[in-house]
Design an enzyme around this catalytic site. Structure first.
Site, PDB file in Angstrom:
ATOM      1  N   ALA A   1       0.858  -1.306   0.120  1.00 55.00           N
ATOM      2  CA  ALA A   1      -0.007  -0.139  -0.052  1.00 55.00           C
ATOM      3  C   ALA A   1       0.982   1.281   0.009  1.00 55.00           C
ATOM      4  CB  ALA A   1      -1.017   0.016   1.182  1.00 55.00           C
ATOM      5  N   SER A   2       2.233   1.263   0.274  1.00 55.73           N
ATOM      6  CA  SER A   2       2.879   2.392   0.323  1.00 55.73           C
ATOM      7  C   SER A   2       3.366   2.782  -1.073  1.00 55.73           C
ATOM      8  CB  SER A   2       4.317   1.862   1.377  1.00 55.73           C
ATOM      9  OG  SER A   2       5.362   2.935   1.176  1.00 55.73           O
ATOM     10  N   PRO A   3       3.214   4.152  -1.302  1.00 59.61           N
ATOM     11  CA  PRO A   3       3.718   4.551  -2.514  1.00 59.61           C
ATOM     12  C   PRO A   3       5.150   4.414  -2.720  1.00 59.61           C
ATOM     13  CG  PRO A   3       2.097   6.079  -1.821  1.00 59.61           C
ATOM     14  CD  PRO A   3       2.149   5.051  -0.616  1.00 59.61           C
TER      15      PRO A   3
END
Length: 222
Positions: A11-13
């Protein structure tokens, strides 16, 4: 034999920017999921690797590097066969670097994190309108960057595209992209979506983040 380990979560860009770069370079790596809800990033074992306790962290032969921009520049500089993703020409490289600084300081910090932190970690349901205005300003800047060029730092794909698209695709969490107002951004994202590794490296995780944020039902103040 290259032995790389990437610590992060989809989920982390910033993690996705690294995954895009690793895929573009066709580099094998071990992926270790870091459960930030369970605060695994604050464990003594993780703090030894990265005292800032951020994701992503890259391990290369016992050495640890964090910050996605430092990681992707390192990967290309060390492992790429050509400099197309991170040009050695100083002027071209300066443009790539500028776009990545824009991603870190404006898109991620002033945009994404300024909303996600209060919504997901502080339980706030109302976000000041100025934070929405900051998202609009980001879109305006990116649309301008893409004037008369196919990619974010020129007419060839670079790590600046990986850095920016990981965050720009995540802005959907705060409102759908207006494809009429931002046709260049829409075209740029579609161009990158054609990469054979895009979905696995970025598309899937971006949708995860969007779903997590939208489930909070937060709203912007008017």
């Amino acid at each position: 034999m290259v032995k790389l380990t990437l610590y992060g979560l989809d989920a982390s860009p910033p993690v996705r920017a690294v995954k895009l770069t690793l895929a573009a370079l066709n580099l094998p790596y071990e992926y270790v999921n870091v459960n930030i809800v369970a605060r695994e990033q604050l464990s003594s074992a993780y703090l030894e690797k990265n005292p800032q306790h951020t994701v992503p962290t890259l391990e290369d032969d016992g050495h640890f590097i964090w910050d996605s921009h430092a990681i992707i520049a390192y990967l290309v500089s060390k492992y790429a066969d050509t400099d197309s993703l991170y040009p050695k020409d100083l002027l071209q490289r300066a443009v790539v670097d500028q776009r990545m600084h824009f991603e870190s300081g404006v898109v991620f910090v002033n945009g994404i994190r300024s909303i996600i932190k209060p919504v997901l970690f502080l339980g706030q349901s109302k976000i000041p309108k100025e934070r929405y205005d900051a998202i609009v300003e980001i879109y305006d800047f990116v649309e301008t960057f893409l004037k008369e060029q196919d990619y974010i730092a020129g007419n060839q794909m670079t790590i600046a595209d990986f850095s920016l698209v990981s965050s720009v695709a995540s802005l959907e969490a705060f409102g759908d992209l207006d494809v009429v107002k931002y046709p260049r951004i829409s075209g740029w994202i579609k161009r990158l979506e054609q990469l054979p590794y895009y979905e696995e490296a970025n598309g899937k995780g971006a949708r995860q983040l969007v779903a997590i944020v939208k489930q909070t039902n937060f709203t912007f103040e008017t």
